[in-house]
Design an enzyme around this catalytic site. Structure first.
Site, PDB file in Angstrom:
ATOM      1  N   GLY A 213     -10.628 -23.615  14.190  1.00  0.00           N
ATOM      2  CA  GLY A 213     -10.812 -24.345  14.684  1.00  0.00           C
ATOM      3  C   GLY A 213     -10.225 -25.485  15.084  1.00  0.00           C
ATOM      4  O   GLY A 213      -8.529 -25.381  14.633  1.00  0.00           O
ATOM      5  N   ILE A 214     -10.520 -26.663  15.614  1.00  0.00           N
ATOM      6  CA  ILE A 214      -9.652 -27.963  15.794  1.00  0.00           C
ATOM      7  C   ILE A 214     -10.955 -28.992  15.021  1.00  0.00           C
ATOM      8  O   ILE A 214     -11.465 -28.745  14.527  1.00  0.00           O
ATOM      9  CB  ILE A 214      -9.974 -27.974  16.715  1.00  0.00           C
ATOM     10  CG1 ILE A 214      -8.968 -29.406  17.496  1.00  0.00           C
ATOM     11  CG2 ILE A 214     -11.829 -28.624  18.023  1.00  0.00           C
ATOM     12  CD1 ILE A 214      -9.865 -29.804  18.897  1.00  0.00           C
ATOM     13  N   GLY A 215      -9.553 -30.130  14.053  1.00  0.00           N
ATOM     14  CA  GLY A 215     -10.523 -30.706  13.483  1.00  0.00           C
ATOM     15  C   GLY A 215      -9.353 -31.100  12.164  1.00  0.00           C
ATOM     16  O   GLY A 215      -8.879 -30.643  12.000  1.00  0.00           O
ATOM     17  N   ALA A 216     -10.010 -32.288  11.373  1.00  0.00           N
ATOM     18  CA  ALA A 216      -9.470 -32.305  10.585  1.00  0.00           C
ATOM     19  C   ALA A 216      -8.825 -31.834   9.123  1.00  0.00           C
ATOM     20  O   ALA A 216      -8.215 -31.268   8.925  1.00  0.00           O
ATOM     21  CB  ALA A 216     -10.100 -33.890   9.839  1.00  0.00           C
ATOM     22  N   ILE A 217     -10.194 -30.574   8.978  1.00  0.00           N
ATOM     23  CA  ILE A 217      -9.980 -29.496   7.996  1.00  0.00           C
ATOM     24  C   ILE A 217      -9.194 -28.964   8.455  1.00  0.00           C
ATOM     25  O   ILE A 217      -8.113 -28.716   7.520  1.00  0.00           O
ATOM     26  CB  ILE A 217     -11.402 -29.424   7.563  1.00  0.00           C
ATOM     27  CG1 ILE A 217     -12.113 -30.109   6.539  1.00  0.00           C
ATOM     28  CG2 ILE A 217     -11.267 -28.395   6.460  1.00  0.00           C
ATOM     29  CD1 ILE A 217     -13.404 -29.742   6.272  1.00  0.00           C
ATOM     30  N   GLU A 236     -10.653 -18.049  18.329  1.00  0.00           N
ATOM     31  CA  GLU A 236     -10.949 -18.496  19.521  1.00  0.00           C
ATOM     32  C   GLU A 236     -10.193 -19.958  19.790  1.00  0.00           C
ATOM     33  O   GLU A 236     -10.241 -20.077  21.546  1.00  0.00           O
ATOM     34  CB  GLU A 236     -12.790 -18.223  18.987  1.00  0.00           C
ATOM     35  CG  GLU A 236     -12.971 -19.250  18.338  1.00  0.00           C
ATOM     36  CD  GLU A 236     -14.298 -19.249  18.207  1.00  0.00           C
ATOM     37  OE1 GLU A 236     -15.100 -20.435  17.715  1.00  0.00           O
ATOM     38  OE2 GLU A 236     -14.609 -18.083  17.894  1.00  0.00           O
ATOM     39  N   GLY A 334     -17.970 -19.050  17.636  1.00  0.00           N
ATOM     40  CA  GLY A 334     -17.815 -17.275  17.416  1.00  0.00           C
ATOM     41  C   GLY A 334     -17.751 -17.229  15.402  1.00  0.00           C
ATOM     42  O   GLY A 334     -16.780 -16.026  15.050  1.00  0.00           O
TER      43      GLY A 334
END
Length: 436
Positions: A213-217, A236, A334
């Site tokens: 997905g999106i984000g720092a990790i 997704e 998802g």
């Protein structure tokens, strides 16, 4: 095909919405803010009541979910995003539990009606086609089934391909707007997140197909893949973090089994750099969520590797990513779609990555989930669990072995407490359990 259209104001367009209607709002950065505000103004004026609002995660204001509109709008979303979280927790808004893959079925199989779809598209091409731009997801199904489709035509919406392309004839009412679409800044990993990213990157094989997905990790994972080869994307959500790897040829899709050479996603969220990249780019295929999140399609990818996160995980490996106790924080999304798909794929693996503790020092690896917590992907399907302290594979491990493994990657400040809880649950034999 004619590519001309007559536009009206947002205020004029939303007059088609009637009390009792079910309204779908396009997702993420594609949420048409001018239509949302015009609809809410009608609600304030006492012109509407009992209007049902459906959407996935949306960016930007979501005033329809507030206390102000009790009795006017019934918010029944498919995901709990940040902009509606407090309202859902307070009971002014609500949430329909659903796997992301099934959101499109709600409309296509008429489990939910769709009276009006509020969408945002790019200007038409010379053939009379527009693009849904950054979000296809369940919006395509809403367009197919809605009695009335209202489209904001915005030159800032990227023209994307795949299932995003629709004919102008699918649209009933057009509204012109040139407001820049909402951006999400690139999250910069801290030292903990970067350590998690390194640990996850070590699990990713050359030639793997990735979902994240999106984000720092996720950004930390991607920044640690610069020495990998021939990676692919079937996901997704697609964001800025992958762009550098695509430009360097590390992500090229050459080893993908399905949609070779393509970046496949159902929605995107990021900066203008991302939106410029996906604009008229044939390697990016925006697909219906019924395709991207179908576990059968996911499982077709060789070395499919899904990377997701969790709010807490108990010592048996049960994952909670949806709520903090009884307070809903997000949604099913998802995660389960990709956990199943990756589990079934040839040499596939699913990974749950999270910090060992919250920013306030509370352990995220726990003896038992909080009272009322919603379990997500079942522990029987989980493969790898990763924190900044390491990565452990719990697949095929007994309950006591799982406890040993998870305690080994918990924050050191909490390991003694977790050991004590495991001893109390399993008895003295726990001290002698060997993990192979």
């Amino acid at each position: 095909m004619n590519n001309t259209y007559k536009s009206v104001t947002a205020e004029e367009a939303v007059k088609v919405i009637k009390s009792g209607d079910h309204v779908h709002i396009s997702s993420v950065s594609a949420a048409p803010q001018c239509l949302i505000q015009a609809m809410c103004n009608r609600g304030r004026n006492g012109e509407l009541k009992n209007v049902y609002i459906h959407h996935l995660h949306t960016e930007g204001p979501a005033p329809y979910a507030s206390e102000e509109f009790e009795g006017v709008f019934q918010h029944d979303a498919f995901f709990v995003g940040k902009n509606v979280r407090k309202a859902v927790q307070a009971g002014y808004a609500d949430y329909i539990p659903v796997n992301l893959v099934d959101t499109q079925r709600f409309y296509r199989e008429e489990i939910l009606p769709c009276d009006v779809a509020l969408i945002q598209v790019c200007p038409p091409d010379k053939h009379g086609f527009v693009s849904l731009g950054t979000s296809v997801d369940a919006t395509l199904a809403a367009v197919e089934k809605a009695k009335t489709v209202i489209a904001v035509v915005n030159p800032n919406v990227p023209r994307t391909f795949g299932d995003a392309i629709i004919p102008m004839s699918d649209i009933d009412i057009f509204v012109d707007d040139d407001t820049p679409i909402i951006e999400a800044p690139v999250a910069v990993p801290d030292s903990v997140q970067d350590a998690i990213g390194r640990n996850v990157a070590e699990l990713i094989e050359d030639g793997a197909c990735l979902q994240m997905g999106i984000g720092a990790i996720p950004n930390a994972v991607l920044s640690n893949l610069t020495n990998h080869k021939d990676l692919g994307i079937h996901t997704e959500m697609f964001s800025d973090g992958a762009l550098n790897l695509i430009e360097k040829g590390i992500i090229n899709g050459s080893k993908k089994t399905l949609n070779k050479g393509k970046v496949v996603t159902t929605f995107t969220m990021g900066t203008k750099r991302l939106y410029d990249f996906i604009n008229e780019n044939p390697i990016v295929s925006m697909r219906d969520v019924g395709f991207t999140n179908n576990p059968k399609n996911i499982a077709m990818q060789n070395k499919m590797t899904s990377i997701n996160s969790a709010l807490e995980i108990d010592i048996t490996g049960q994952v909670c990513a949806e709520s903090i106790g009884t307070k809903f924080f997000s949604g099913i999304g998802g995660q389960l779609d990709f956990v199943i798909g990756a589990s079934l794929a040839n040499r596939g693996k699913n990974i749950m990555a999270m910090p060992s503790a919250t920013t306030s020092g509370i352990s995220k690896i726990v003896p038992t989930l909080k009272a009322g917590a919603i379990g997500g992907a079942p522990r029987s399907m989980i493969h790898w669990i990763v924190t900044e302290y390491g990565a452990v594979n719990v697949y095929g491990k007994s309950l006591q072995q799982r406890a040993k493994l998870l305690i080994s990657i918990a924050h050191p400040d909490h390991r003694e407490e977790l050991e004590k809880a495991a001893f109390e649950r399993y008895g003295s034999h726990f001290n002698y359990v060997q993990v192979f």
